[in-house]
Design a protein around this motif. Structure first.
Motif, PDB file in Angstrom:
ATOM      1  N   GLU A  10     -38.313  37.455 -19.620  1.00  0.00           N
ATOM      2  CA  GLU A  10     -39.482  38.300 -19.334  1.00  0.00           C
ATOM      3  C   GLU A  10     -39.559  39.442 -20.344  1.00  0.00           C
ATOM      4  N   ALA A  11     -38.425  40.091 -20.574  1.00  0.00           N
ATOM      5  CA  ALA A  11     -38.425  41.237 -21.478  1.00  0.00           C
ATOM      6  C   ALA A  11     -38.854  40.810 -22.872  1.00  0.00           C
ATOM      7  N   ILE A  12     -38.365  39.646 -23.315  1.00  0.00           N
ATOM      8  CA  ILE A  12     -38.691  39.209 -24.675  1.00  0.00           C
ATOM      9  C   ILE A  12     -40.166  38.851 -24.772  1.00  0.00           C
ATOM     10  N   ILE A  13     -40.670  38.146 -23.750  1.00  0.00           N
ATOM     11  CA  ILE A  13     -42.094  37.787 -23.777  1.00  0.00           C
ATOM     12  C   ILE A  13     -42.931  39.061 -23.801  1.00  0.00           C
ATOM     13  N   LEU A  14     -42.573  40.006 -22.961  1.00  0.00           N
ATOM     14  CA  LEU A  14     -43.318  41.258 -22.900  1.00  0.00           C
ATOM     15  C   LEU A  14     -43.278  41.969 -24.251  1.00  0.00           C
ATOM     16  N   ALA A  15     -42.086  41.945 -24.872  1.00  0.00           N
ATOM     17  CA  ALA A  15     -41.949  42.600 -26.170  1.00  0.00           C
ATOM     18  C   ALA A  15     -42.861  41.947 -27.200  1.00  0.00           C
ATOM     19  N   LEU A  16     -43.023  40.615 -27.090  1.00  0.00           N
ATOM     20  CA  LEU A  16     -43.873  39.911 -28.056  1.00  0.00           C
ATOM     21  C   LEU A  16     -45.346  40.126 -27.749  1.00  0.00           C
ATOM     22  N   VAL A  17     -45.658  40.409 -26.467  1.00  0.00           N
ATOM     23  CA  VAL A  17     -47.063  40.539 -26.091  1.00  0.00           C
ATOM     24  C   VAL A  17     -47.583  41.947 -26.379  1.00  0.00           C
ATOM     25  N   ILE A  18     -46.703  42.950 -26.214  1.00  0.00           N
ATOM     26  CA  ILE A  18     -47.172  44.339 -26.248  1.00  0.00           C
ATOM     27  C   ILE A  18     -48.053  44.660 -27.441  1.00  0.00           C
ATOM     28  N   ASN A  19     -47.631  44.278 -28.636  1.00  0.00           N
ATOM     29  CA  ASN A  19     -48.591  44.495 -29.726  1.00  0.00           C
ATOM     30  C   ASN A  19     -48.947  43.220 -30.469  1.00  0.00           C
TER      31      ASN A  19
END
Lengths: 595, 378
Positions: free
Chosen positions: B238-247
């Motif tokens: 989840e954290a990695i996906i979120l990190a990739l989505v944020i910008n």
């Protein structure tokens, strides 16, 4: 269009393959053969011991920089009143004078007189006097300077009268004058130290062996001071540091290399054979291996890769490290009351097959708390060599799967939980911890059953890990369940009871909510005057503490690290064995220039 | 030539009816009727590199779904008796590659005759003999499977530091990497399309404010965002996906906004608006389909970027929760033993390279295929 694309694809593939091959082939031939390698052409030459470290030195100021990289260099350039030296057969260490002329003397056990060696000199030839020490100690404890490592000068092996109160006065709000602190100058070569309790001469000498008790060079220390007198740049470069130890600091390129040469003005210079020493910062194990194989460094500490490369090499030496890795338990987690259940904690303790894990890591299984190198008695007897100290350690390195299962069932019944779901946190910087965590996860899940037991792994930065674990000091927290930790207290190597200091319920370094009044009482007893002066009694109390900690599973010890090192053929070490607190005795070694 | 007058003056009886008995048809189209996607497919099919890349991607997807199921080992089956085994492939072993051999360095010569250490038949050849400190030493090539005493097993890509089968872990890792990439890219596309469409369609102040917001978000360096997120949320998918989505969605948003600015003033939009079509329908039904080509292309090119970012994060230690593998996690573990067990790095490195090249070439193919200027040219 299409042909260009095809060509481009081909070209790309070609470049990739080429770079892959280049990467493979270039590694063994990167470095030219080292200066000192083989074939005995010059027997004349400088005897330079070359080694590498993983961490760089950051600060030579003895009052600052408690990091491993700084200490590794500082040990060779910073003199103290006393030092650890070899005993007669060079198998153990004993304290002895360095800048002091002799052992400290006392009449009542409280006021100690220390005479300075008249030959004690700075590297520039100026004499080191009592004034240097008085200035250095005043600065070390100066409340404005906020030195990170110096509270140990006030209290470590001995407690100096009013010194801690002086050091802490800004936070306690009780002003203390420097004149009231137990450090006094008698004449240029005589100092007295007044302690607040009774100690032995051995305690006093070990106390003044510590790096931060050594002298600083006033002129440079003052020159580097900022306008508010809250920090100094002393010791941050080779130009702003005055050596006093066996070697002097010549050059220091931050993050790259430190070179030292023999300090002819050192008061024990006749004992030093080497002409110099270089310490290179090489933060990668594989690079270190290649440097060693190319003959560019003389010493290598072997990790997993190193062991694979050097295998049964007769030059390999091993010794037990004092680092003991264990798992802390957040017993007061409000969301998971079973973490505080004794049977549950015991189930974890007995469920880990330490031997199999330790074999895979090339370490030593540890179901105990005090690592093997800890010394019990002043004759050098090791704590773990005392038979009584092993009687209470559970058999089979604390591995008993049937018992663990039984305890686990009982714990579930007592707490009324169907399934346990916990997370273990570990520091990403230590690869072995991940291996160990993954192993334990797999093992315990199989043992207790995946339907009833779930262990998740969570890696994080070391600083974040410490913050999270120590947050339980300010009351129950649900931020963590289990966490890996390691205690390696220098003081405990000689006074094993000190190991339990961070386990007392008020210590600011404690990781988990231990809250054991019995342990607090035992620890207080172990540092009482009676135990300080009677080491037999002290060790008895220490054993009681260890037994208590194992029985109540305050934490789960898992393995003790084993260190493997290799010296090049050129090195002639003063002793075949590694000695506690002296190490390999590099300061006193010789180099065979014919090899 | 007849004059104009004469034409008008043709008498009626000169005319006669034709085709009275036949049915009249429109002229048949000579080619096939081609929809937007079909047209793109036709062009894509002619691009052999793109087709090869696509088959490669399909193969990897297929393997990542099925290989872990049929390997016979679980991705977390530990066995500390078979650590870091070299690869051994049936068939290939007969010709001397991936035959389960490895070099054991620095062995005392006397150990070779000790069946405890070197079981019968384990030594293949002695590579080097030398002496250190008067002890005779050798480097030997051994059959690691006999040497470790695990006999008849075949680990196609060897095992790792906990004795886990790397073949299983590699495909499982590819699966995780692909899931992360696809989820992250879908989220990016979704957010980017909606955001860009709204900004582009409404324009004016809305557009200015929305675009300034994207510029602020784009100013956060991705690695720092990822590090902070992982510090807060802990490692995990989840954290990695979120990190990739944020910008990650900002590029898509800008692309879609550009398309909207181009199409929103067209006459057909004006006509639809005049007929009272609501904004929502105008945006999604009338204007958005125009940008579907560039968006799909962008998605395809973002997938390898996402895979690479995930690997990069894993490589610098911000990876998944162990024991879950991903290509990045495998590479990160393998590079620690690069000198001693190079094959552990080799296979994930090949896989990630092939995957990235395939996605990029396929993305290029798609871009050409969707290019409206190429429509009907071949």
């Amino acid at each position: 269009m299409k042909t260009t694309r095809k060509l481009l694809a081909l070209l790309l593939a070609g470049v990739m393959t080429a770079s892959l091959l280049a990467g493979c082939s270039s590694s063994p031939s990167t470095s030219s053969s080292g200066s000192g390698s083989s074939s005995g052409e010059t027997v004349e030459g400088e005897k330079i011991f070359r080694r590498s470290t993983l961490q760089q030195a950051t600060n030579m100021n003895p009052h600052q920089g408690g990091d491993a990289g700084s200490i590794e260099v500082s040990d060779y350039v910073q003199a103290k009143l006393y030092r650890v030296v070899y005993n007669e057969d060079k198998t153990a260490s004993v304290p002895g004078p360095e800048l002091a002329a002799s052992e400290p003397t006392t009449e009542d056990g409280y006021t100690w007189t220390i005479k300075l060696d008249p030959n004690a000199k700075w590297a520039n030839g100026e004499p080191i006097t009592a004034d240097d020490f008085m200035y250095s100690w005043e600065m070390a404890l100066n409340p404005q300077l906020a030195n990170t490592t110096t509270s140990g000068l006030a209290k470590n092996h001995i407690q100096v009268e009013n010194a801690y109160e002086y050091y802490m006065q800004l936070s306690t709000g009780v002003p203390v004058e420097w004149e009231d602190v137990g450090f006094k100058k008698v004449d240029d070569l005589t100092l007295t130290v007044t302690t607040s309790e009774k100690y032995s001469a051995r305690d006093v000498m070990y106390h003044f062996c510590m790096r931060y008790t050594g002298p600083v060079y006033k002129e440079m220390y003052e020159a580097g001071m900022d306008a508010n007198r809250t920090s100094t740049t002393y010791g941050t470069s080779a130009e702003e540091y005055m050596s006093s130890g066996p070697f002097k600091l010549d050059t220091w390129v931050k993050g790259t290399e430190v070179t030292m040469s023999k300090n002819e003005n050192y008061c024990h210079a006749d004992e030093i054979i080497l002409d110099g020493m270089t310490v290179r910062t090489v933060p990668d194990e594989n690079t270190q291996i290649q440097l060693f194989q190319n003959g560019e460094i003389d010493y290598l500490s072997l990790g997993t890769n190193g062991l694979e490369v050097f295998g049964e090499d007769p030059r390999t030496q091993e010794y037990p490290s004092t680092t003991l890795r264990s798992i802390q338990i957040n017993t007061e987690n409000p969301d998971k009351p079973y973490l505080g259940n004794l049977n549950f904690k015991k189930a974890l303790y007995y469920g880990i097959n330490r031997e199999e894990l330790a074999n895979a890591l090339n370490y030593i299984p540890a179901a105990y708390f005090l690592p093997t190198p800890y010394v019990a008695y002043s004759d050098g007897t090791l704590f773990r060599d005392i038979p009584e100290a092993n009687a209470y350690i559970p058999e089979n390195n604390g591995y008993d799967p049937d018992l663990a299962k039984e305890l686990f069932d009982k714990a579930l019944e007592e707490t009324g939980v169907d399934k346990v779901s916990i997370t273990v946190i570990y520091s990403e910087t230590v690869p072995a911890l991940r291996t160990a965590s993954e192993y334990i996860q797999n093992e315990l899940t199989q043992l207790f059953g995946a339907d009833r037991f779930e262990l998740k792994l969570q890696s994080m930065a070391q600083s974040a890990l410490l913050d999270i674990m120590r947050s339980s000091q300010s009351g129950p927290t649900n931020t963590w369940d289990l966490g890996w930790s390691a205690w390696d207290l220098t003081a405990a190597q000689l006074y094993p009871n000190r190991k339990f200091e961070p386990y007392t319920s008020t210590d600011s370094r404690r990781f988990a909510p231990y809250n054991s009044p019995e342990l607090d009482a035992l620890y207080a007893e172990s540092i009482s005057e009676e135990c300080r002066l009677d080491e037999k009694k002290r060790i008895e109390v220490t054993m009681e503490m260890e037994k208590l900690v194992i029985d109540n599973v305050l934490e789960i010890p898992v393995y003790q690290q084993q260190a493997y090192v290799i010296h090049s053929d050129r090195c002639i070490l003063p002793s075949d064995v590694r000695v506690n607190t002296i190490g390999w005795g590099w300061a006193y070694m010789d180099i065979d220039l014919t090899k | 030539m007849m004059t104009e007058k004469e034409i008008y003056d043709i008498p009626q009886e000169k005319f006669r009816f034709i085709n009275l008995d036949d049915t009249l048809h429109d002229e048949k189209f000579s080619g096939e009727a081609l929809g937007f996607f079909k047209d793109a497919w036709v062009r894509l099919r002619r691009n052999r590199v793109a087709i090869l890349a696509m088959s490669m991607i399909l193969f990897i997807v297929f393997m990542s779904i099925f290989a872990p199921m049929f390997s016979g080992y679980g991705y977390n089956d530990q066995n500390l008796n078979r650590l870091n085994m070299p690869p051994r492939v049936p068939g290939l072993e007969k010709i001397g590659i991936f035959d389960g051999s490895k070099t054991v360095n620095s062995v005392r010569k006397t150990s070779l005759s000790d069946p405890e250490k070197f079981p019968e038949g384990s030594v293949i050849e002695i590579l080097r003999e030398y002496t250190i400190k008067d002890v005779e030493m050798v480097d030997v090539k051994v059959n690691a499977y006999i040497y470790e005493g695990i006999g008849d097993e075949y680990f196609l890509m060897g095992t790792d530091y906990l004795g886990r089968d790397l073949w299983t872990r590699l495909w499982r890792g590819a699966r995780i990497s692909l899931i992360i990439a696809i989820v992250a890219v879908s989220a990016n596309i979704f957010i980017g399309v909606v955001y860009g469409a709204v900004a582009g369609y409404y324009g004016g102040t809305t557009d200015i404010i929305m675009m300034r917001i994207t510029e602020i978000i784009a100013a956060f360096p991705q690695v720092i965002v990822a590090t902070l997120l992982i510090l807060v949320l802990g490692t995990g998918i989840e954290a990695i996906i979120l990190a990739l989505v944020i910008n990650g969605w900002i590029g898509t948003a800008k692309l879609v906004r550009g398309q909207f600015l181009r199409f929103k003033e067209r006459e057909y939009v004006l006509a639809a608006r005049t007929l009272g079509v609501p904004d929502k329908k105008l945006i999604f039904r009338h204007i958005l389909p125009n940008s579907i080509g560039p968006v799909i292309t962008r998605a395809m090119i973002s997938v390898p970027n996402a895979i690479f970012s995930e690997s990069f994060l894993a490589f610098i230690g911000l990876g998944l929760q162990a024991p879950e593998p991903s290509i990045g996690v495998l590479l990160s573990d393998a590079q620690k033993v690069l000198l001693t067990y190079p094959t552990q790095t080799l296979f994930p490195a090949i896989l990630i390279s092939v995957l990235l090249i395939s996605f990029n070439l396929f993305g290029n193919g798609l871009r050409d295929a969707f290019d409206p200027t190429m429509r009907g040219t071949d």
